[in-house]
Design an enzyme around this catalytic site. Sequence first.
Site, mmCIF file in Angstrom:
data_model
loop_
_atom_site.group_PDB
_atom_site.id
_atom_site.type_symbol
_atom_site.label_atom_id
_atom_site.label_comp_id
_atom_site.label_asym_id
_atom_site.label_seq_id
_atom_site.Cartn_x
_atom_site.Cartn_y
_atom_site.Cartn_z
ATOM 1 C CB SER A 1 -0.784 0.129 1.294
ATOM 2 O OG SER A 1 -1.834 1.783 1.180
ATOM 3 C CE1 TYR B 1 -4.118 -2.222 5.540
ATOM 4 C CE2 TYR B 1 -3.126 -0.415 4.972
ATOM 5 C CZ TYR B 1 -3.632 -1.618 4.207
ATOM 6 O OH TYR B 1 -3.592 -1.079 2.816
HETATM 7 P P1 NAD Z 1 -11.641 -6.063 0.135
HETATM 8 O O1 NAD Z 1 -12.561 -5.494 1.246
HETATM 9 O O2 NAD Z 1 -12.577 -5.756 -1.355
HETATM 10 O O3 NAD Z 1 -10.596 -6.937 -0.120
HETATM 11 C C1 NAD Z 1 -10.176 -7.546 1.263
HETATM 12 C C2 NAD Z 1 -10.494 -9.123 1.028
HETATM 13 O O4 NAD Z 1 -9.014 -9.134 2.491
HETATM 14 C C3 NAD Z 1 -11.775 -8.990 1.907
HETATM 15 O O5 NAD Z 1 -13.077 -9.745 0.783
HETATM 16 C C4 NAD Z 1 -11.431 -10.337 2.631
HETATM 17 O O6 NAD Z 1 -12.361 -11.253 1.576
HETATM 18 C C5 NAD Z 1 -10.350 -10.968 3.073
HETATM 19 N N1 NAD Z 1 -9.819 -10.811 4.494
HETATM 20 C C6 NAD Z 1 -9.781 -9.786 4.757
HETATM 21 N N2 NAD Z 1 -9.882 -10.670 6.503
HETATM 22 C C7 NAD Z 1 -9.555 -11.637 6.080
HETATM 23 C C8 NAD Z 1 -9.876 -13.067 6.714
HETATM 24 N N3 NAD Z 1 -9.433 -13.159 8.111
HETATM 25 N N4 NAD Z 1 -9.811 -13.911 6.332
HETATM 26 C C9 NAD Z 1 -9.696 -14.553 5.008
HETATM 27 N N5 NAD Z 1 -10.113 -13.416 3.927
HETATM 28 C C10 NAD Z 1 -9.929 -12.069 4.987
HETATM 29 O O7 NAD Z 1 -10.867 -4.760 0.058
HETATM 30 P P2 NAD Z 1 -8.993 -3.960 -0.672
HETATM 31 O O8 NAD Z 1 -9.492 -2.480 -0.852
HETATM 32 O O9 NAD Z 1 -10.107 -4.417 -2.080
HETATM 33 O O10 NAD Z 1 -8.534 -4.441 -0.339
HETATM 34 C C11 NAD Z 1 -7.305 -5.601 -1.037
HETATM 35 C C12 NAD Z 1 -5.612 -5.846 -0.884
HETATM 36 O O11 NAD Z 1 -5.228 -3.822 -1.179
HETATM 37 C C13 NAD Z 1 -5.936 -5.490 0.582
HETATM 38 O O12 NAD Z 1 -4.073 -6.022 1.341
HETATM 39 C C14 NAD Z 1 -5.798 -4.435 1.112
HETATM 40 O O13 NAD Z 1 -4.829 -3.724 1.910
HETATM 41 C C15 NAD Z 1 -4.842 -3.317 -0.162
HETATM 42 N N6 NAD Z 1 -5.496 -1.885 -0.478
HETATM 43 C C16 NAD Z 1 -6.151 -1.282 -0.481
HETATM 44 C C17 NAD Z 1 -5.990 0.193 -0.611
HETATM 45 C C18 NAD Z 1 -7.876 0.748 -1.169
HETATM 46 O O14 NAD Z 1 -7.603 1.811 -0.502
HETATM 47 N N7 NAD Z 1 -8.730 0.040 -1.306
HETATM 48 C C19 NAD Z 1 -4.843 0.438 -0.870
HETATM 49 C C20 NAD Z 1 -4.009 -0.031 -0.622
HETATM 50 C C21 NAD Z 1 -3.463 -1.294 0.048
#
Ligand code: NAD
Length: 297
Positions: A189, A202
């Site tokens: 991230s 985080y």
């Molecule tokens: P999202 O909520 O759609 O995806 C995260 C997924 O993590 C969930 O759908 C869930 O299936 C899974 N998850 C969480 N806890 C879990 C557990 N205990 N067991 C199994 N699965 C679990 O959100 P996203 O933003 O698409 O996140 C995906 C990745 O992107 C993450 O690693 C997040 O940190 C990273 N990210 C997101 C952003 C943003 O702005 N959305 C920015 C930087 C990084």
Amino acid sequence: MTTQYTFTDPAKLYADIEPSKQHQPEPGLDAELTPKAALGEDTYVGSGRLEGRKALITGADSGIGAATAIAFAREGASVAMSYLPEEKADADRIAGILREAGATVVQIPGDLRDAEYCRALVAQAVEELGGLDILVNNGGKQLFNEDLTTLTDEQFDATFKTNVYAMFWVTKAALPHLPAGSAIINTTSIQAYSPSAILVDYASTKATINAFTKALGQQLAPKGIRVNAVAPGPIWTPLQVSDGQPQEKVAEFGEETPLGRMGQPAELAPAYVYLASAESSYVIGETLNVNGGMPTP
Ligand code: NAD
Ligand code: MG
């Protein structure tokens, strides 16, 4: 038809998707997100870049993982999907889109904080896909906290379990199955470089993921396995509205980027495709930033 190749002003692309104040309980559902996120359902066109490949994606039900799963399937890959059982509605919808693309799909719900699940996940993916050559560690937990004295030991532990330990457990279990040519892609991230005051736990996990990627990339390169990472900026996903941010911040989400808008999961998928595909054969230990123009080291 508009596709990921359509020539467009990136400052205007998806600018009509304006977030509004809203809240969901963790883990949040794409189905409840208003307005809807763009996962590439209507835009991503494949060109055989992952023909015959076998991918395991964690957090594949929604957000960035779902967009990546759609792109992988349309590029010709089979996909094993990991997600939490309570995300079944999102996961079933994505699985349907992957099957429409002709992909073999395996759905393996469970909790990534559990090492046993992580090992069983890999075993079942390998068994049902007939092997594995792409691993995307993408599942993640983000809960904001304004004061370290109120950051519970339980949350600190759960954030590290989900974001760091699960990546270690799943990768370790997958390694014996990955042939030369395989790709491992971790999701870090902008928070790894530019941490927010309210995301201490985080942001720390995301810096860890970068170091893990660069260290393991060197270790596995001689075996022909490439390890890289993608670092998203502010992206419209359920993570953000289920206490990833304070609710009052959601309305201005992404406005601080040089492009002046938040990103959509569909804009992340091509980065994962590139790092998974053999075309990135000389790219190892790299973090590909997809963040609307925010400077990174
Ligand atoms: P999202 O909520 O759609 O995806 C995260 C997924 O993590 C969930 O759908 C869930 O299936 C899974 N998850 C969480 N806890 C879990 C557990 N205990 N067991 C199994 N699965 C679990 O959100 P996203 O933003 O698409 O996140 C995906 C990745 O992107 C993450 O690693 C997040 O940190 C990273 N990210 C997101 C952003 C943003 O702005 N959305 C920015 C930087 C990084
Ligand atoms: Mg989800």
